[in-house]
Design an enzyme around this catalytic site. Structure first.
Site, PDB file in Angstrom:
ATOM      1  N   ASN A   9       0.871  -1.178   0.000  1.00  0.00           N
ATOM      2  CA  ASN A   9       0.000   0.000   0.000  1.00  0.00           C
ATOM      3  C   ASN A   9       0.908   1.227   0.000  1.00  0.00           C
ATOM      4  O   ASN A   9       1.505   1.553   1.025  1.00  0.00           O
ATOM      5  CB  ASN A   9      -0.896  -0.038   1.251  1.00  0.00           C
ATOM      6  CG  ASN A   9      -1.745   1.213   1.380  1.00  0.00           C
ATOM      7  OD1 ASN A   9      -1.794   2.045   0.469  1.00  0.00           O
ATOM      8  ND2 ASN A   9      -2.423   1.356   2.505  1.00  0.00           N
ATOM      9  N   LYS A  11       0.124   4.271  -0.278  1.00  0.00           N
ATOM     10  CA  LYS A  11      -0.499   5.454   0.334  1.00  0.00           C
ATOM     11  C   LYS A  11      -0.238   6.688  -0.552  1.00  0.00           C
ATOM     12  O   LYS A  11      -0.162   6.555  -1.761  1.00  0.00           O
ATOM     13  CB  LYS A  11      -0.013   5.629   1.776  1.00  0.00           C
ATOM     14  CG  LYS A  11      -0.185   4.331   2.593  1.00  0.00           C
ATOM     15  CD  LYS A  11       0.076   4.490   4.052  1.00  0.00           C
ATOM     16  CE  LYS A  11      -0.105   3.139   4.744  1.00  0.00           C
ATOM     17  NZ  LYS A  11       0.055   3.205   6.188  1.00  0.00           N
ATOM     18  N   HIS A  97      -9.358   1.153   5.168  1.00  0.00           N
ATOM     19  CA  HIS A  97      -8.063   1.368   5.822  1.00  0.00           C
ATOM     20  C   HIS A  97      -8.239   2.329   7.002  1.00  0.00           C
ATOM     21  O   HIS A  97      -9.045   3.266   6.926  1.00  0.00           O
ATOM     22  CB  HIS A  97      -7.049   1.921   4.816  1.00  0.00           C
ATOM     23  CG  HIS A  97      -5.656   1.872   5.352  1.00  0.00           C
ATOM     24  ND1 HIS A  97      -5.179   2.808   6.239  1.00  0.00           N
ATOM     25  CD2 HIS A  97      -4.656   0.964   5.181  1.00  0.00           C
ATOM     26  CE1 HIS A  97      -3.928   2.488   6.573  1.00  0.00           C
ATOM     27  NE2 HIS A  97      -3.597   1.384   5.947  1.00  0.00           N
ATOM     28  N   GLU A  99      -6.606   4.745   7.928  1.00  0.00           N
ATOM     29  CA  GLU A  99      -6.398   6.159   7.594  1.00  0.00           C
ATOM     30  C   GLU A  99      -7.637   6.749   6.921  1.00  0.00           C
ATOM     31  O   GLU A  99      -7.908   7.948   7.054  1.00  0.00           O
ATOM     32  CB  GLU A  99      -5.136   6.303   6.723  1.00  0.00           C
ATOM     33  CG  GLU A  99      -3.875   6.091   7.575  1.00  0.00           C
ATOM     34  CD  GLU A  99      -2.722   5.420   6.855  1.00  0.00           C
ATOM     35  OE1 GLU A  99      -2.711   5.395   5.613  1.00  0.00           O
ATOM     36  OE2 GLU A  99      -1.820   4.901   7.552  1.00  0.00           O
ATOM     37  N   GLU A 169      -4.946  -4.833  10.745  1.00  0.00           N
ATOM     38  CA  GLU A 169      -3.909  -3.809  10.906  1.00  0.00           C
ATOM     39  C   GLU A 169      -4.144  -3.067  12.224  1.00  0.00           C
ATOM     40  O   GLU A 169      -4.933  -2.115  12.267  1.00  0.00           O
ATOM     41  CB  GLU A 169      -3.974  -2.802   9.750  1.00  0.00           C
ATOM     42  CG  GLU A 169      -3.727  -3.406   8.390  1.00  0.00           C
ATOM     43  CD  GLU A 169      -3.179  -2.382   7.403  1.00  0.00           C
ATOM     44  OE1 GLU A 169      -2.092  -2.625   6.858  1.00  0.00           O
ATOM     45  OE2 GLU A 169      -3.808  -1.325   7.202  1.00  0.00           O
ATOM     46  N   GLY A 175       2.942   2.393  10.775  1.00  0.00           N
ATOM     47  CA  GLY A 175       3.886   3.501  10.603  1.00  0.00           C
ATOM     48  C   GLY A 175       4.614   3.888  11.874  1.00  0.00           C
ATOM     49  O   GLY A 175       5.277   4.922  11.936  1.00  0.00           O
ATOM     50  N   SER A 215       3.911  -1.994  10.314  1.00  0.00           N
ATOM     51  CA  SER A 215       5.371  -2.040  10.488  1.00  0.00           C
ATOM     52  C   SER A 215       5.975  -3.398  10.135  1.00  0.00           C
ATOM     53  O   SER A 215       6.925  -3.851  10.761  1.00  0.00           O
ATOM     54  CB  SER A 215       5.761  -1.624  11.908  1.00  0.00           C
ATOM     55  OG  SER A 215       5.354  -0.298  12.158  1.00  0.00           O
TER      56      SER A 215
HETATM   57  P1  13P Z   1       3.306   0.424   7.622  1.00  0.00           P
HETATM   58  O1  13P Z   1       3.796  -0.878   7.036  1.00  0.00           O
HETATM   59  O2  13P Z   1       4.025   1.628   7.113  1.00  0.00           O
HETATM   60  O3  13P Z   1       3.218   0.361   9.125  1.00  0.00           O
HETATM   61  O4  13P Z   1       1.790   0.596   7.106  1.00  0.00           O
HETATM   62  C1  13P Z   1       0.926  -0.463   7.196  1.00  0.00           C
HETATM   63  C2  13P Z   1      -0.306  -0.130   6.449  1.00  0.00           C
HETATM   64  O5  13P Z   1      -1.048   0.740   6.849  1.00  0.00           O
HETATM   65  C3  13P Z   1      -0.582  -0.848   5.203  1.00  0.00           C
HETATM   66  O6  13P Z   1      -1.860  -0.603   4.749  1.00  0.00           O
END
Ligand code: 13P
Length: 253
Positions: A9, A11, A97, A99, A169, A175, A215
């Protein structure tokens, strides 16, 4: 036997030029990626057509989001429907997601509509769920995730969700560099599978792929992916580098 899926992803990252360079590197690496793993990348929406047209068969393309609307076309400025994505060669869509939930106020009702849109257009929905830190610390994490699944998947039959992918997640691990331990991932994945078994039956639960995200990187992927109910990963930061993403794809093979 479930086929592992590792999805990147991206983003809101990478200019066009940077994205093409990363995409080219991944395509070059595709022949060395294990046949036992499905690979998907979800770049910024603008690049989807280009990626879908030029990717090797190994690397499939997914959208980071999709319109929740029932209409497949119409006056909905800024929305991209599942039908439009499908017509551009996109195979997957990430929905729900954290976010999107956090910054766009998406509820599980809305996310359920996005899954419905994917089902209608025959896109593979990657449904994201997971608890925030306070919910984990108060011990509410299982209830929170069950409730998310219960609402988003309500009204669907097992047949309609035949291609569904679930991504667990934990928000506190996204992150942050703080990964769930393999045990924490396994126990939540087992919980999700048992929820899906009760709702959609044994066969469905045995087939559905449940990814871990948060992560996940070359140094921890193998341990996490070796858990019995972890069927791959949804990778953020580490998918922005071709070597790291390739290493995560190969983890455990
Ligand atoms: P990270 O791997 O940067 O923690 O992000 C995970 C994520 O949100 C994938 O959709």
């Amino acid at each position: 036997m479930r086929k592992r899926l590792v999805a990147g992803n991206w983003k809101m990252n990478k200019t066009y030029r940077e994205a093409m360079a990363l995409f080219d590197k991944l395509n070059d690496a595709a022949s060395s990626m294990p046949a036992e793993v499905d690979v998907m990348i979800a770049p910024p929406a603008l690049y989807l057509t280009r990626f879908a047209k030029n990717s090797t068969k190994k690397i499939e393309v997914g959208a980071q989001d999709v319109s929740h609307r029932e209409e497949e076309e119409g006056a909905f400025t800024g929305d991209v429907s599942a039908k439009i994505l499908k017509s551009a060669g996109v195979r997957y869509a990430i929905v729900g997601h954290s976010e999107r939930r956090q910054y766009h106020g998406e509820s599980d009702e809305i996310i359920g509509k996005k899954i419905r849109a994917c089902v209608r257009a025959e896109l593979i929905p990657v449904y994201c769920c997971g608890e925030v830190l306070e919910e984990r610390e108060s011990g509410a994490h299982f209830d929170v995730v069950r409730k998310q699944l219960d609402t988003a998947l309500s009204g669907f039959t097992a047949e309609e969700l035949a291609t569904l992918v679930v991504a667990y997640e934990p928000v506190w691990a996204i992150g942050t560099g703080k990964t769930a331990s393999p045990e924490q991932a396994q126990e939540m994945h087992a919980e999700i599978r048992s929820f899906l078994k009760a709702r959609f039956g044994d066969e469905f639960a045995e087939k559905v792929r449940i990814l871990y995200g948060g992560s996940c990187k070359p140094s921890n992927a193998e341990e996490i992916f070796s858990q019995p109910d972890v069927d791959g990963g949804l990778i953020g930061g580490a998918s922005l580098n071709a070597d790291d993403f390739s290493a995560v794809i190969k983890a455990g093979f």
